[in-house]
Enzyme design. Structure first.
Site, mmCIF file in Angstrom:
data_model
loop_
_atom_site.group_PDB
_atom_site.id
_atom_site.type_symbol
_atom_site.label_atom_id
_atom_site.label_comp_id
_atom_site.label_asym_id
_atom_site.label_seq_id
_atom_site.Cartn_x
_atom_site.Cartn_y
_atom_site.Cartn_z
ATOM 1 N N LYS A 41 0.810 -1.218 0.000
ATOM 2 C CA LYS A 41 0.000 0.000 0.000
ATOM 3 C C LYS A 41 0.845 1.271 0.000
ATOM 4 O O LYS A 41 0.308 2.357 -0.215
ATOM 5 C CB LYS A 41 -0.946 -0.003 1.199
ATOM 6 N N SER A 255 -3.248 -11.866 4.641
ATOM 7 C CA SER A 255 -3.654 -11.786 3.236
ATOM 8 C C SER A 255 -2.625 -12.455 2.332
ATOM 9 O O SER A 255 -2.967 -13.061 1.317
ATOM 10 C CB SER A 255 -3.873 -10.327 2.815
#
Length: 295
Positions: A41, A255
């Protein structure tokens, strides 16, 4: 001399040895935890903030607001200060304390919302604050700069580092920015390369991976850019996370464990000539308080 922003991207690709039933299949992990803020991110946040300045939607001294499940918020908090921006982040209260404290360490205001209302309520509150206080909402779920940065950086890096031999790309899906951007670039180089998305099974809650209700499906998501979706359970994601750390010394989050679990399901049916790349989204230190590593 480099600024912290110059260190975003160019992350390593590491071979995962003997991770498949067919040893000839090449499986590579792209270690996005090597970004300065610790996750993929960092790319998203930098793309959205720099893009907003280029588009004339942000000026120094402005205040931004965003809903996040963790990694985007950390990255935005880290990068916002480099652009003299104020920042408010909104996230569910069941987020790990490491994520919350890291955002605060970078100087962000953090608002926690009821866990049972999920990230979807956090998104609604972010929109309300934007309207009420005049904060700039970057809206990663509908922002073309989210996937655009992966067209410019992540996709080309993977293509170069596999010498164009990649046959399958696997990514967990949250905002879907990573998979949308990489799909755009990789497909432009070889339309036969398969793009594989990962989502939770019904009823599973996996940080960083979403199974969105129709009204909250990210606007940037284009289903035709994904060739196959593999569902993974929370237990499978945890097992993948633990296997990555204990067998391959890759300390990653849930994840990433989910993506690795999907890779193992995928490679069971692939020819030996395949080359598979999956995204390791972040580092495992953001999950220490979850108790997963006590197992």
């Amino acid at each position: 001399m480099h600024s912290i922003l110059d260190l975003i991207g160019k992350t390593p690709l590491v071979r995962i040895q003997n991770s498949t039933n067919t040893s000839e299949i090449k499986v590579y992990a792209k270690l996005e935890g090597q970004n300065p803020g610790g996750s993929v991110k960092d790319r998203t946040a930098y793309g959205m903030i720099s893009g907003a300045f280029e588009d004339g939607k942000l000026d120094k001294g402005d205040h931004i607001v965003e809903a996040t499940s963790g990694n985007t918020g950390i990255a935005l908090a880290m990068i916002a200060r480099q652009f003299d921006l104020g920042i408010t982040l909104i996230m569910p209260e069941n987020s790990t304390k490491e994520r919350i404290q890291t955002m605060k360490a970078y100087g962000a205001e953090v608002i926690l919302t009821p866990a049972e209302k999920t990230i979807e309520y956090s998104r609604t509150l972010a929109e309300e604050l934007s309207e009420e206080k005049g904060y700039v909402l970057l809206n990663q779920f509908a922002n073309p700069h989210n996937y655009g940065i992966h067209v410019k950086t992540t996709g080309p890096e993977i293509w170069k580092d596999t010498n164009g031999q990649i046959t399958h790309f696997v990514s967990s899906m949250g905002t879907t920015g990573t998979i949308m951007g990489v799909s755009r670039y990789i497909k432009s180089q070889n339309s036969k390369t398969k793009i594989i998305g990962v989502q939770p099974t019904d009823g599973s809650s996996i940080p960083g991976i979403r199974r969105w209700s129709p009204e909250f499906l990210p606007a940037i998501y284009e289903p035709e850019r994904v060739d196959q979706i593999i569902d993974v359970s929370k237990d499978e994601a945890i097992a993948g996370m633990l296997e990555l750390s204990r067998d391959y010394s890759i300390f990653a989050g849930m994840s990433s464990g989910g993506a690795f679990a999907a890779v193992k399901k995928l490679t069971a049916h692939l020819p030996s000539s395949s080359t598979v790349v999956f995204i390791v989204c972040d580092r495992g230190d953001r999950y220490l308080s979850s108790g997963i590593y006590d197992q």
